[in-house]
Design a protein around this motif. Structure first.
Motif, PDB file in Angstrom:
ATOM      1  N   LEU A 182       0.824  -1.198   0.000  1.00  0.00           N
ATOM      2  CA  LEU A 182       0.000   0.000   0.000  1.00  0.00           C
ATOM      3  C   LEU A 182       0.860   1.249   0.000  1.00  0.00           C
ATOM      4  N   ASN A 183       2.103   1.089  -0.444  1.00  0.00           N
ATOM      5  CA  ASN A 183       2.988   2.241  -0.510  1.00  0.00           C
ATOM      6  C   ASN A 183       3.394   2.509  -1.950  1.00  0.00           C
ATOM      7  N   CYS A 184       3.519   3.761  -2.247  1.00  0.00           N
ATOM      8  CA  CYS A 184       3.936   4.155  -3.590  1.00  0.00           C
ATOM      9  C   CYS A 184       5.354   3.660  -3.855  1.00  0.00           C
ATOM     10  N   PRO A 185       5.557   2.993  -4.998  1.00  0.00           N
ATOM     11  CA  PRO A 185       6.904   2.511  -5.319  1.00  0.00           C
ATOM     12  C   PRO A 185       7.880   3.663  -5.577  1.00  0.00           C
ATOM     13  N   GLU A 186       7.361   4.836  -5.862  1.00  0.00           N
ATOM     14  CA  GLU A 186       8.229   5.987  -6.153  1.00  0.00           C
ATOM     15  C   GLU A 186       8.655   6.721  -4.890  1.00  0.00           C
ATOM     16  N   CYS A 187       7.678   7.108  -4.077  1.00  0.00           N
ATOM     17  CA  CYS A 187       7.987   7.978  -2.940  1.00  0.00           C
ATOM     18  C   CYS A 187       7.751   7.295  -1.595  1.00  0.00           C
ATOM     19  N   GLY A 188       7.143   6.097  -1.598  1.00  0.00           N
ATOM     20  CA  GLY A 188       6.955   5.357  -0.351  1.00  0.00           C
ATOM     21  C   GLY A 188       5.794   5.822   0.499  1.00  0.00           C
ATOM     22  N   LYS A 189       5.056   6.800   0.033  1.00  0.00           N
ATOM     23  CA  LYS A 189       3.891   7.279   0.783  1.00  0.00           C
ATOM     24  C   LYS A 189       2.716   6.310   0.606  1.00  0.00           C
ATOM     25  N   ASP A 190       1.727   6.476   1.477  1.00  0.00           N
ATOM     26  CA  ASP A 190       0.546   5.632   1.370  1.00  0.00           C
ATOM     27  C   ASP A 190      -0.161   5.857   0.044  1.00  0.00           C
ATOM     28  N   LEU A 191      -0.661   4.766  -0.498  1.00  0.00           N
ATOM     29  CA  LEU A 191      -1.435   4.863  -1.725  1.00  0.00           C
ATOM     30  C   LEU A 191      -2.916   4.914  -1.383  1.00  0.00           C
ATOM     31  N   GLU A 192      -3.640   5.582  -2.227  1.00  0.00           N
ATOM     32  CA  GLU A 192      -5.085   5.653  -2.079  1.00  0.00           C
ATOM     33  C   GLU A 192      -5.710   4.668  -3.048  1.00  0.00           C
ATOM     34  N   LEU A 193      -6.443   3.713  -2.486  1.00  0.00           N
ATOM     35  CA  LEU A 193      -7.086   2.705  -3.323  1.00  0.00           C
ATOM     36  C   LEU A 193      -8.564   3.021  -3.430  1.00  0.00           C
ATOM     37  N   ILE A 194      -9.004   3.238  -4.632  1.00  0.00           N
ATOM     38  CA  ILE A 194     -10.422   3.537  -4.856  1.00  0.00           C
ATOM     39  C   ILE A 194     -11.060   2.363  -5.571  1.00  0.00           C
ATOM     40  N   LEU A 195     -11.981   1.723  -4.878  1.00  0.00           N
ATOM     41  CA  LEU A 195     -12.668   0.570  -5.463  1.00  0.00           C
ATOM     42  C   LEU A 195     -13.933   1.025  -6.174  1.00  0.00           C
ATOM     43  N   PRO A 196     -14.367   0.254  -7.173  1.00  0.00           N
ATOM     44  CA  PRO A 196     -15.566   0.624  -7.930  1.00  0.00           C
ATOM     45  C   PRO A 196     -16.808   0.710  -7.046  1.00  0.00           C
TER      46      PRO A 196
END
Ligand SMILES: [Zn+2]
Length: 74
Positions: A31-45
């Motif tokens: 759940l972390n961005c591969p670029e900056c390591g910050k949390d990713l936001e997951l938006i489900l349908p």
């Protein structure tokens, strides 16, 4: 048409990598961005109030993947 076939290969390669990445995120394993390591936001349908299309987004913008659910189901 050599360039075209190389381009095609590269695209399907990165699509595969992206697909693997999406699967890990959906499984809660990454759940972390591969670029900056910050949390990713997951938006489900299922989120009807979502302002964005279903996808995986980094708040800084380095990850911006719109989910095509057909491509994710494997
Ligand atoms: Zn990021």
């Amino acid at each position: 048409m050599t360039d075209f076939s190389i381009f095609n290969k590269t695209t399907s390669q990165s699509f595969k990598q992206q697909k693997g990445f999406i699967k890990r995120v959906l499984n809660g394993k990454n759940l972390n961005c591969p670029e900056c390591g910050k949390d990713l936001e997951l938006i489900l349908p299922a989120k009807k109030d979502a302002v964005k299309n279903p996808g995986i987004y980094c708040k800084k913008g380095c990850t911006d993947i719109e989910l095509d659910m057909d491509a994710v189901q494997v």
